[in-house]
Design a protein around this motif. Sequence first.
Motif: not given
Length: 363
Positions: A90-94, A193-206
């Motif tokens: 992303t452009r803004d780093g979020g 299906n579950y996408v679990i993400a965190h604002r620190d920049g991590v995401a995993i699909d389960f």
Amino acid sequence: MARCPSKYRICSSEQAGPSARWNVMAAYGAQIEQIDADIMQELKGIAAGARQKLDDVIAVNCRTEILYGSLGGKEPATECTTVVALPEATRDGGILVGKNWDWRNQTVESVVVLRIRQHGKPALAMIVEAGMVGRDGFNEDGVMVCGNLLVSNDDRGQVGVPIPILRRRILHSRRYYEAIDALVRARRGASGNYVIAHRDGVAIDFETTPENVYTVYPERGLLAHANHFQSQVAQITGVTKYYTGDTLYRDFRARQLLEPKIGSITLDDIKSVLRRALADKSRGLGQIAVQMHDDALEFLAQVCDGDARRALSALEIGVLSSERRPVEFQRPIRLVGRQTPRGETVFTRGIEPLGRVARRLVV
């Protein structure tokens, strides 16, 4: 809330066999009570506040289990596409987590946004069908969850924790690993299906079944998922036999559209896609007279969370649900819910007029 049980009662008789399936609500209620008594109390509060039977409220929270949980994957999964763009994309780093929700049109009337503050647990915001206690959302500690329908050979009618309760418990987590544990350690009643993400920049699909969990990780900062198993391990084991044709390209197409803009995805990109859809007379909405004010377009681009498909779906719903011509989009609406100390869920409709357009525009 009153509209939801009747919809799923009809669906259950069409898709999942005889109406006797509703007799298992007591078993699901016992599972919910066992894993989280507070959530069960909230369900009771919703039933009392909406003047509905508790079994009907539980049923709304078990709709996947009712409709698909005993079919052994024989009814192909359809519904939605989820996209995640990590900070490096992303452009803004979020981080952006977006989803288009292609569920039944009738449910538009019962979709609400809940903002919940609760004692001893994180504050959170979710989009749900009225009566559900969990769905897609995020909490104040930066934990996010988004889901897609999956079906598998493991769906054999076993009673487990319903998907909305699992998602709500994920959003009760203050740490990322707690959110993952809330899913993978639970006794699940149906595939999902579950996408679990965190604002620190991590995401995993389960990708989950009642028996197994398969993981899918982002590539080049992007993660896209539709309604089929992507995990090679899942595919090798033959976890399901039936897919619909559209699911096999939706996630691929989402990546194809986003990859050229990795590192520079912005709201302006989403707005550009929307304007093209309004002007396209062959494949878009150009054959219908539509007037889109800048403030409405800006709002729609913001609430789509970086997901062009979700924004287009919302735009199409707004246009096609209006009987008047021209269709004029002016100001956004707000649908807000809160939880009372007694566990009742109260829906407050702060509606700002959308000109001549039905409130279905943003859901």
